[in-house]
Design an enzyme around this catalytic site. Structure first.
Site, short mmCIF file in Angstrom:
data_model
loop_
_atom_site.label_atom_id
_atom_site.label_comp_id
_atom_site.label_asym_id
_atom_site.label_seq_id
_atom_site.Cartn_x
_atom_site.Cartn_y
_atom_site.Cartn_z
N CYS B 85 0.91 -1.29 0.12
CA CYS B 85 -0.21 0.01 -0.28
C CYS B 85 0.82 1.08 -0.47
O CYS B 85 0.62 2.29 -0.22
CB CYS B 85 -0.59 -0.48 1.13
SG CYS B 85 -1.55 -1.83 1.92
N CYS B 207 -14.39 -2.39 5.83
CA CYS B 207 -13.46 -2.70 5.10
C CYS B 207 -13.25 -1.61 4.34
O CYS B 207 -14.40 -0.66 3.47
CB CYS B 207 -13.49 -4.09 4.44
SG CYS B 207 -14.07 -5.16 6.47
N SER B 208 -12.13 -1.45 3.36
CA SER B 208 -12.66 -0.05 2.42
C SER B 208 -12.43 -0.67 1.09
O SER B 208 -12.75 -2.35 1.31
CB SER B 208 -11.25 0.24 2.34
OG SER B 208 -9.78 -0.84 2.54
N LYS B 329 -11.32 4.56 2.65
CA LYS B 329 -13.15 3.70 2.60
C LYS B 329 -13.87 4.22 1.09
O LYS B 329 -15.49 3.08 1.02
CB LYS B 329 -13.54 3.98 4.14
CG LYS B 329 -15.35 3.67 4.41
CD LYS B 329 -15.33 2.96 4.73
CE LYS B 329 -15.91 1.72 3.74
NZ LYS B 329 -16.33 0.05 3.13
N HIS B 333 -10.13 2.57 -2.07
CA HIS B 333 -8.25 2.03 -2.30
C HIS B 333 -7.64 1.09 -3.37
O HIS B 333 -7.45 0.02 -3.91
CB HIS B 333 -8.13 0.74 -1.00
CG HIS B 333 -6.46 0.81 -0.55
ND1 HIS B 333 -5.58 1.71 -0.73
CD2 HIS B 333 -6.14 0.01 0.62
CE1 HIS B 333 -4.88 1.28 -0.63
NE2 HIS B 333 -4.58 0.45 0.26
#
Lengths: 386, 386
Positions: B85, B207-208, B329, B333
């Protein structure tokens, strides 16, 4: 900008290392490079790692973090570079720049690749991801691209299959003297010439090996290098240049633009001429690649690379020994590791510790990687710092 | 060391972009960032690109070379960084350092990720390669790791599921105001709390998103920045730190060591305190991640992140707005792109061009990515350069 030295260097024995996990390869290379440097590992301030196919071939990406963890220095910055065959050389370049400009004092550079994890078609698919997506769709693979270059070079300059074979024969011979080489046997010219064809005019022995390998370096400021290792090696130049990624975009198939541009920059930075270079490790993914590179690096005039090889000028006892380690052909091509492994050879030769393959009177050592389609060249020049 | 500015910034509309090829995404982001900078593309001297899963999810590695080719500047050095990431944020950091120290004047930074190319299990397998190999074997996946942190934080500090849900509700609201966001609808607290469980205590809305996206920046010396863009944004600090890659090696699951260490370095470099920061984009791969990060960044005392969210302190009109863009979110992502996209948000907010989500009186903007298991934090601090 301050001078930078290699104060520690190590590579593991390269080969088909099916029983050796990826991180064990990294651990051995890195820990022994740290030992060679005589440095406390907690003095290392960053890890720069080159790796091309970790996620595809081993299921492990983010190898910077993985390396920091196994070395017990988890909080240092760690970066993984992926630029196909140039991955390791680029990790070295960025580490060099960061030290030269005072961002860090001591950086660990690692190159690693574990290739022999799957069946051949899957390995070839992994390698294919280094080529342009549309080129891939057109069916372009590495042997085909370099066969194009070989055919063009033969047509324009009269380069012969025998001259290509002589590159392989020389590198096999050199590799037979290198205890870390993947392939350590001599192969006769006749056998090389009679090998099965892969992509006309390149036969099986014109192609480099699919190798598992790892190599590591510890870099630091030249000023304090001798506090660590009595034989530090200085980095005189670091250069990088690109070329069209799509093969069809190029206007020449007898020369690598990225090699030419990077070489010019490297010589200017080091304040030297091509003829000042004592010996070199250059990218010989195929035999033709070495011939074109030794021209583009300025060691021989364009078109005379084949003749120079035939005359023995690049052999261990020749005017400018090339790929004393055995090169990608015999030491092996562990993609992301190869650029770092070249520097281990440079350090070993400059320290006079290359045993049977030791080159005489080594002063300036050049390393050169050519990555991608090929689309990116990275060149470094080294000299003794003691 | 000279000052560095962002002189051009652009991101494409993020989302599920099945019809848009990877390189079209790069091309749009990069070309529009170049236009925003008002710079001749031939002045760009290097391309630093962050991408995590190109080879696995799109069959295209070596994206630096690919980008140089499509932009028509094939000979410039191009480097692809992979650090899960943090890939894009690390590309930015290295570009910043290279300019700060005079290696290059103008560098194009690109972040790109095309995630939605395969079925969900294959996408999850790709993401899993960012975790330690032995952790992978033990079945560790991202939701499980962050569920561990959530449970520990709830136990130690009384953080509640409602507070987690409030992070999601806030970021969905912010995303609803962002025309580039993947998800642009508000979601009620009730719906968030009643969502299917993914890994207790994290539900689906904790969760994203799995997002395709691209973003690009043009960086150059602050001294000449206004020759290009009348609203350059200065980079006051760049910091990076690691943490144990293997999840079980850590001694705490209520704090991210890499965030704490990098934050300390960033504040020192910028000569500011946490309370000086006006607003931030921070890594909210899960709702708990944002709560822990806003503590570790020093915005709130350890253990009070949940309370701060509940009190609205991180909302657009709060004391320190966090993830005004919608964050991972709601903006989404796009792994390797996210760190660069955060900076596009910083530039947009500092220029006062964020429309309905514009934060008032923005002075110091902090961006923070947390990559790997999570094992690497990268922080930058920005301010107006005009």
């Amino acid at each position: 900008m301050r001078k930078v030295s290699v104060i520690g260097a190590h590579e593991i024995k390269w080969g088909v290392l099916k029983e050796k996990p990826l991180l064990d390869m990294v651990s051995e290379a890195a820990n022994k490079a740290i030992t060679d440097a005589g440095i406390d590992r907690y003095a290392i301030q960053a890890i720069f790692l080159g790796n091309a196919f970790g996620e595809i071939l081993t299921g492990q990406a983010t190898l910077g973090s993985a390396t920091a963890n196994i070395l017990g220095i988890p909080h240092v910055p760690s970066i993984r570079f992926e630029c196909a065959c140039s991955s390791g050389a680029i990790a070295l370049r960025e580490a060099f720049l960061n030290i030269a400009h005072g961002v860090y004092d001591y950086v660990l550079v690692v190159g690693v690749e574990k290739m022999n994890t799957k069946e051949t078609p899957q390995i070839l698919s992994a390698i294919a991801t280094s080529f342009d997506f549309y080129d891939q769709k057109a069916g372009i693979v590495a042997p085909a691209v370099f066969a194009l270059y070989a055919s063009a070079h033969m047509k324009h300059f009269g380069t012969t299959k025998e001259q290509l074979a002589m590159v392989a024969e020389k590198n096999y011979y050199n590799g037979s003297l290198n205890p870390n080489a993947h392939y350590q046997k001599q192969v006769s010219l006749e056998e090389i010439l009679n090998a099965p064809m892969i992509a006309e005019p390149l036969g099986r022995h014109d192609c480099s090996l699919v190798t598992d390998g790892a190599a590591a370096l510890v870099l630091g400021p030249a000023e304090t290098a001798k506090n660590y290792n009595s034989q530090p090696i200085n980095i005189l130049a670091s250069a990088i240049a690109g070329d069209y990624y799509r093969v069809a975009n190029r206007d020449s198939y007898v020369s690598f633009a990225s090699t030419r541009i990077a070489a010019r920059q490297a010589y200017e930075m080091a304040g030297v001429q091509p003829q000042d270079i004592t010996c070199a490790e250059t990218h010989d993914c195929f035999t033709i690649t070495e011939i074109i590179n030794i021209e583009d690096l300025g060691f021989f005039p364009k078109g005379e690379g084949g003749r120079a090889v035939q005359d023995g000028e690049t052999r261990l006892a020749g005017r400018i020994p090339v790929n004393a380690s055995g090169g990608l052909k015999a030491k092996g091509h562990a993609i992301g590791a190869t650029g770092v492994g070249q520097v281990v050879e440079a350090v070993t030769q400059l320290r006079g510790k290359a045993g049977e393959r030791q080159i005489k009177n080594v002063e300036l050592f050049l390393t050169h990687m050519l990555g991608g389609s090929p689309s990116i060249s990275v060149i470094h020049i080294f000299a003794r710092g003691y």
